[in-house]
Design an enzyme around this catalytic site. Structure first.
Site, PDB file in Angstrom:
ATOM      1  N   ASP A 134       0.856  -1.194   0.000  1.00  0.00           N
ATOM      2  CA  ASP A 134       0.000   0.000   0.000  1.00  0.00           C
ATOM      3  C   ASP A 134       0.890   1.241   0.000  1.00  0.00           C
ATOM      4  OD1 ASP A 134      -2.165  -1.672   0.289  1.00  0.00           O
ATOM      5  OD2 ASP A 134      -2.945  -0.704   2.094  1.00  0.00           O
ATOM      6  N   ASP A 136       0.386   4.026   1.355  1.00  0.00           N
ATOM      7  CA  ASP A 136       0.299   4.878   2.561  1.00  0.00           C
ATOM      8  C   ASP A 136       0.916   4.228   3.796  1.00  0.00           C
ATOM      9  OD1 ASP A 136      -1.654   2.947   3.175  1.00  0.00           O
ATOM     10  OD2 ASP A 136      -3.276   4.231   2.452  1.00  0.00           O
ATOM     11  N   TRP A 197     -13.349  -0.949  -2.670  1.00  0.00           N
ATOM     12  CA  TRP A 197     -12.620  -1.193  -1.430  1.00  0.00           C
ATOM     13  C   TRP A 197     -13.000  -2.520  -0.765  1.00  0.00           C
ATOM     14  CZ3 TRP A 197     -13.622  -2.291   3.567  1.00  0.00           C
ATOM     15  CH2 TRP A 197     -12.537  -2.169   4.452  1.00  0.00           C
ATOM     16  N   GLU A 200     -10.279  -8.049  -1.432  1.00  0.00           N
ATOM     17  CA  GLU A 200      -9.221  -8.679  -2.247  1.00  0.00           C
ATOM     18  C   GLU A 200      -8.121  -9.266  -1.368  1.00  0.00           C
ATOM     19  OE1 GLU A 200      -9.036  -5.422  -1.616  1.00  0.00           O
ATOM     20  OE2 GLU A 200      -6.957  -5.442  -0.962  1.00  0.00           O
ATOM     21  N   ASP A 201      -7.913  -8.656  -0.196  1.00  0.00           N
ATOM     22  CA  ASP A 201      -6.888  -9.200   0.712  1.00  0.00           C
ATOM     23  C   ASP A 201      -7.388 -10.463   1.410  1.00  0.00           C
ATOM     24  OD1 ASP A 201      -8.738  -7.563   1.995  1.00  0.00           O
ATOM     25  OD2 ASP A 201      -7.315  -6.773   3.445  1.00  0.00           O
ATOM     26  N   MET A 227       0.219   4.213   9.192  1.00  0.00           N
ATOM     27  CA  MET A 227      -0.501   4.546   7.962  1.00  0.00           C
ATOM     28  C   MET A 227      -0.731   6.048   7.924  1.00  0.00           C
ATOM     29  SD  MET A 227      -3.786   2.855   6.078  1.00  0.00           S
ATOM     30  CE  MET A 227      -5.141   3.564   6.954  1.00  0.00           C
ATOM     31  N   HIS A 230      -5.771   9.091   5.803  1.00  0.00           N
ATOM     32  CA  HIS A 230      -6.447   9.422   4.536  1.00  0.00           C
ATOM     33  C   HIS A 230      -7.926   9.114   4.641  1.00  0.00           C
ATOM     34  CE1 HIS A 230      -7.056   5.206   3.323  1.00  0.00           C
ATOM     35  NE2 HIS A 230      -5.847   4.962   3.820  1.00  0.00           N
ATOM     36  N   ARG A 232     -11.396   7.720   2.372  1.00  0.00           N
ATOM     37  CA  ARG A 232     -11.613   6.776   1.272  1.00  0.00           C
ATOM     38  C   ARG A 232     -11.573   7.540  -0.043  1.00  0.00           C
ATOM     39  NH1 ARG A 232     -14.884   2.645   3.127  1.00  0.00           N
ATOM     40  NH2 ARG A 232     -12.944   2.406   4.230  1.00  0.00           N
TER      41      ARG A 232
HETATM   42  C1  UD2 Z   1      -6.834  -1.901   3.754  1.00  0.00           C
HETATM   43  C2  UD2 Z   1      -5.648  -2.821   3.483  1.00  0.00           C
HETATM   44  C3  UD2 Z   1      -5.315  -2.747   1.996  1.00  0.00           C
HETATM   45  C4  UD2 Z   1      -6.493  -3.160   1.159  1.00  0.00           C
HETATM   46  C5  UD2 Z   1      -7.733  -2.330   1.549  1.00  0.00           C
HETATM   47  C6  UD2 Z   1      -9.009  -2.852   0.955  1.00  0.00           C
HETATM   48  C7  UD2 Z   1      -4.180  -3.046   5.423  1.00  0.00           C
HETATM   49  C8  UD2 Z   1      -3.124  -2.426   6.239  1.00  0.00           C
HETATM   50  N1  UD2 Z   1      -4.531  -2.389   4.294  1.00  0.00           N
HETATM   51  O1  UD2 Z   1      -6.360  -0.570   3.505  1.00  0.00           O
HETATM   52  O2  UD2 Z   1      -4.200  -3.573   1.679  1.00  0.00           O
HETATM   53  O3  UD2 Z   1      -6.735  -4.534   1.316  1.00  0.00           O
HETATM   54  O4  UD2 Z   1      -7.948  -2.291   2.965  1.00  0.00           O
HETATM   55  O5  UD2 Z   1      -9.056  -2.753  -0.417  1.00  0.00           O
HETATM   56  O6  UD2 Z   1      -4.677  -4.092   5.755  1.00  0.00           O
HETATM   57  N2  UD2 Z   1      -5.134   3.087  -3.770  1.00  0.00           N
HETATM   58  C9  UD2 Z   1      -4.775   4.183  -4.559  1.00  0.00           C
HETATM   59  N3  UD2 Z   1      -5.737   4.995  -5.049  1.00  0.00           N
HETATM   60  C10 UD2 Z   1      -7.059   4.800  -4.798  1.00  0.00           C
HETATM   61  C11 UD2 Z   1      -7.418   3.699  -3.990  1.00  0.00           C
HETATM   62  C12 UD2 Z   1      -6.448   2.877  -3.477  1.00  0.00           C
HETATM   63  O7  UD2 Z   1      -3.580   4.411  -4.821  1.00  0.00           O
HETATM   64  O8  UD2 Z   1      -7.895   5.584  -5.283  1.00  0.00           O
HETATM   65  C13 UD2 Z   1      -4.096   2.122  -3.337  1.00  0.00           C
HETATM   66  C14 UD2 Z   1      -3.090   2.693  -2.360  1.00  0.00           C
HETATM   67  O9  UD2 Z   1      -1.855   2.058  -2.550  1.00  0.00           O
HETATM   68  C15 UD2 Z   1      -3.727   2.331  -1.030  1.00  0.00           C
HETATM   69  C16 UD2 Z   1      -4.271   0.936  -1.325  1.00  0.00           C
HETATM   70  O10 UD2 Z   1      -4.712   1.015  -2.676  1.00  0.00           O
HETATM   71  O11 UD2 Z   1      -2.796   2.348   0.025  1.00  0.00           O
HETATM   72  C17 UD2 Z   1      -5.379   0.457  -0.381  1.00  0.00           C
HETATM   73  O12 UD2 Z   1      -6.457   1.376  -0.338  1.00  0.00           O
HETATM   74  P1  UD2 Z   1      -6.850   2.180   1.013  1.00  0.00           P
HETATM   75  O13 UD2 Z   1      -5.605   2.767   1.578  1.00  0.00           O
HETATM   76  O14 UD2 Z   1      -7.946   3.112   0.712  1.00  0.00           O
HETATM   77  O15 UD2 Z   1      -7.404   1.033   1.954  1.00  0.00           O
HETATM   78  P2  UD2 Z   1      -7.197   0.790   3.548  1.00  0.00           P
HETATM   79  O16 UD2 Z   1      -6.342   1.823   4.170  1.00  0.00           O
HETATM   80  O17 UD2 Z   1      -8.512   0.569   4.180  1.00  0.00           O
HETATM   81 MN    MN Z   2      -4.749   2.991   3.476  1.00  0.00          MN
END
Ligand code: UD2
Ligand code: MN
Length: 287
Positions: A134, A136, A197, A200-201, A227, A230, A232
């Site tokens: 990721d 972030d 969102w 997939e993980d 992290m 940010h 969504r």
């Molecule tokens: C969690 C998971 C992440 C992923 C996600 C669900 C952890 C620590 N992280 O993160 O791996 O499974 O849930 O999908 O468990 N991104 C972009 N642009 C966008 C959207 C996403 O660059 O418009 C990329 C970016 O690298 C980001 C990653 O996708 O870090 C995951 O998206 P998130 O940060 O919004 O999701 P988060 O923090 O809930």
């Molecule tokens: Mn994130």
């Protein structure tokens, strides 16, 4: 199409009014002040080859490719690069950073970006180890090695500050994982079916367990990450379909027919950036 040069200029302009005194965001996260000279990152002496490749001063048995699924998170990318290059170099890794950029409009699809990055990188060079990361997430401990282990899938983003440095649930493999190319093939990569969102993980976990692979983690006290805060992203709404897909994945062994072997994408371009310390893939999805 995303033009790096223009955005670089835009970014520098936007950061100009930042206060002279650095505002600490968090722990080791670089401050806005440190980020200001984004256009002259080479001057930082990161000693990189074109396209964000580092060749360590000693012989490294593995070559690591870091894949960042990406769209429109330029500030996070800048923070990430400034934090991770010194971190990875301390580990004497032989590595290249690949930013896989979804240039097509519509819902974000992380799985397709990971898979298409893997396929394109395999055409360029032989990497032993793939770290899916990721944009972030910032490691807090130098002992989190970005190498792969033949003994299993390394889940690195284990203890997140956000969650009080605890693992949310045992089967969580999100955030950062290090996978050998052999295991990635065996898993058939990520699912391509998860748009938006989430899920997939967890699907990746289903694949790992169906393939009878182990999950390896460093101790909770070591595998710590921050992290960058940010919201969504637009174009990445919660996928309401994710539980249905997960059930299907478990009950019908979707892994066999969905992943690297049914992947569809169009590569727009591959560009190497030294000024941004990164090698960027622009990959395009086809529905
Ligand atoms: C969690 C998971 C992440 C992923 C996600 C669900 C952890 C620590 N992280 O993160 O791996 O499974 O849930 O999908 O468990 N991104 C972009 N642009 C966008 C959207 C996403 O660059 O418009 C990329 C970016 O690298 C980001 C990653 O996708 O870090 C995951 O998206 P998130 O940060 O919004 O999701 P988060 O923090 O809930
Ligand atoms: Mn994130």
């Amino acid at each position: 199409k995303y033009k790096f040069k223009e955005l670089q200029k835009k970014y520098v302009r936007e950061t100009e009014p930042c206060p002279k005194i650095p505002i600490a965001i968090d722990k080791q996260v670089p401050t806005y002040q440190e980020l200001a000279p984004l256009s002259s990152l080479e001057a930082k002496g990161f000693d990189l080859q074109n396209g964000g490749t580092f060749i360590p001063p000693c012989k490294q048995s593995q070559k690591t490719a870091i894949i960042i699924p990406f769209r429109n998170r330029y500030l996070h990318l800048a923070v990430w690069l400034l934090h991770l290059h010194p971190f990875l170099q301390k580990q004497n890794l032989a590595y290249t950073v690949f930013v896989v950029n979804q240039v097509v409009n519509g819902t974000f699809n992380k799985g397709v970006l990971m898979n298409s990055g893997f396929m394109e990188i395999a055409k360029l060079d032989k990497f032993d180890c793939f770290v899916f990361h990721d944009v972030d997430l910032l490691p807090e401990d130098d002992r989190i090695y970005y190498t792969c282990d033949r003994a299993g899938i390394k889940h690195l983003a284990y203890a997140l500050e956000e969650w009080g440095y605890q693992l949310l649930y045992q089967s969580l493999v999100g955030g950062v994982v290090a996978v050998t190319w052999q295991d990635y093939l065996r898993l058939n990569g990520f699912s391509n079916q998860y748009f938006g969102w989430g899920g997939e993980d967890d699907d990746f976990y289903v694949r790992i367990s169906q393939s009878k692979l182990d999950i390896l983690r460093y101790p909770l006290s070591v595998s710590r990450y921050t992290m960058v805060q940010h919201h969504r992203d637009s174009g990445n709404d919660i996928n309401d379909n994710r539980y249905r897909l997960l059930r299907e994945s478990i009950t019908t062994n979707m892994q066999q027919r969905d992943g690297l072997n049914n992947l569809q994408y169009k590569l727009e371009s591959i560009e190497n950036f030294l000024s941004l310390l990164v090698s960027t893939f622009h990959s395009m999805l086809i529905k």
